[in-house]
Design an enzyme around this catalytic site. Sequence first.
Site, PDB file in Angstrom:
ATOM      1  N   HIS A  60       0.814  -1.216   0.000  1.00  0.00           N
ATOM      2  CA  HIS A  60       0.000   0.000   0.000  1.00  0.00           C
ATOM      3  C   HIS A  60       0.850   1.269   0.000  1.00  0.00           C
ATOM      4  O   HIS A  60       0.329   2.376  -0.178  1.00  0.00           O
ATOM      5  CB  HIS A  60      -0.937   0.006   1.215  1.00  0.00           C
ATOM      6  CG  HIS A  60      -2.324   0.463   0.885  1.00  0.00           C
ATOM      7  ND1 HIS A  60      -2.581   1.576   0.132  1.00  0.00           N
ATOM      8  CD2 HIS A  60      -3.536  -0.072   1.215  1.00  0.00           C
ATOM      9  CE1 HIS A  60      -3.884   1.747   0.012  1.00  0.00           C
ATOM     10  NE2 HIS A  60      -4.500   0.755   0.665  1.00  0.00           N
TER      11      HIS A  60
ATOM     12  N   ASP B 182      -2.346   3.393  -4.166  1.00  0.00           N
ATOM     13  CA  ASP B 182      -3.607   3.311  -3.449  1.00  0.00           C
ATOM     14  C   ASP B 182      -4.493   2.239  -4.075  1.00  0.00           C
ATOM     15  O   ASP B 182      -4.153   1.638  -5.106  1.00  0.00           O
ATOM     16  CB  ASP B 182      -4.320   4.661  -3.461  1.00  0.00           C
ATOM     17  CG  ASP B 182      -3.533   5.721  -2.704  1.00  0.00           C
ATOM     18  OD1 ASP B 182      -2.891   5.352  -1.703  1.00  0.00           O
ATOM     19  OD2 ASP B 182      -3.547   6.886  -3.116  1.00  0.00           O
TER      20      ASP B 182
END
Length: 474
Positions: free
Chosen positions: A445, A449
């Site tokens: 992450h 995104d």
Amino acid sequence: MAQVLEFRLPDLGEGLTEAEIVRWLVQVGDVVAVDQPVVEVETAKAMVEVPCPYGGVVTARFGEEGTELPVGAPLLTVAVGPAAPGGEAAGSGNVLVGYGTSEAPMRRRRVRSAPMATGAANGSTGADGAGTRPAPSGTGPDARRSPAAASGTARRDATVTSAGTAHARVDALHAEGPVPVISPLVRRLAREGGLDLRQLAGSGPDGLILRADVEGALRAKAAPGSRTAEAPTTTAHAAAPATRTAGIRTPLKGVRGAVADKLSRSRREIPDATCWVDADATELMRARAAMNAAGGPKISLLALLARICTAALARFPELNSYVDTEAREVVQLEHVHLGFAAQTERGLVVPVVRDAHARDAETLTAEFARLTEAARTGTLTPGELTGGTFTLNNYGVFGVDGSTPIINHPEAAMLGVGRIVPKPWVHEGELAVRQVVQLSLTFDHRVCDGGTAGGFLRYVADCVEQPAVLLRTL
């Protein structure tokens, strides 16, 4: 006068610090040439043949098959001819084939010849034998694992006379011949569990003893009521709390240890997330069948999925990257070196297809087949197991639909593919039976995104459902 030179386990690269002797390729008394492979060892990366930098007669070997040695521990000694100027024998200077040459030649010591001392009752050469070192009193598994014991307790199979000839000694331990075992790892498991392989009936072809045979025998040995289970086998077990149940202990080393370290680091450092989607793979399967019916080399499903992966990475390059934690930067990579998970007898390995983005389905199929066979035989080189930038994990071969895999550190993502099975599916407004597959993407992450990850996975699913999408974007 012959000169005896000691050859030590060289630096194998890739940060490896130890290796296990799998198979000796020479015997004491054999004549070897410069750079001739003398032993096959297993590291945490692969099986490797180690060449000797000296030419001459093998006078001693250090370590039995299955013994683990640290880098720098003695492997063998070689009696060479008259010394070259400066007191050193001519050698190639190579450290290991495929690993380059060291900056300076390995230090070589001259060892004086000495009369052979009478050995102990077991027939081992005494401490005063030519080229030997004093043997410590400690023996057994604990002594074998330490660097000092590995060299100090090494059995001398022969000694060198002043004329430089080798006198071979018959090893009574091998008088009955070797026990057929599928791999040295199975032999080691039996040895550490105190099993006599000659008492086991192998379930493999021609009585070959498999890992399952040894593990079954060890479970039976540890079962309640077993006479052998009642007696502690090691000091560690004897000192364990009474509430701890005795079990089979398998050291986390070699391939298993390397995998454990890498997965632990991935979980510590990478904040991963997973998204998944079901896709109708009917048209992809039809396209593959049509390609293979047209003649020529057969195209594998894995190769088609790899083509889809590289096309998706071209559209979403953020996932072909890694995080430089020290510089606090995301490093996006230009080339796609595609790793794929392969389950082998030695454990899970991830071979890497170099420049997968520049290969077509036919060459990808051939490279997957080559690397898979090398993984099964344990002949992958460290270079073929490192440097991946993205991993494709086809866990559908295990008969499961989904998974949340751990990212192969330091990569940023892994695509998982489940089994393709007939399921009810709404196709063109009608309920039909279609070939359905679950796709999952685990991603770092920090590099992107959810929108980017979702876009990547949706594009992969679209290509699986409609292969023409891939053709339009090439």
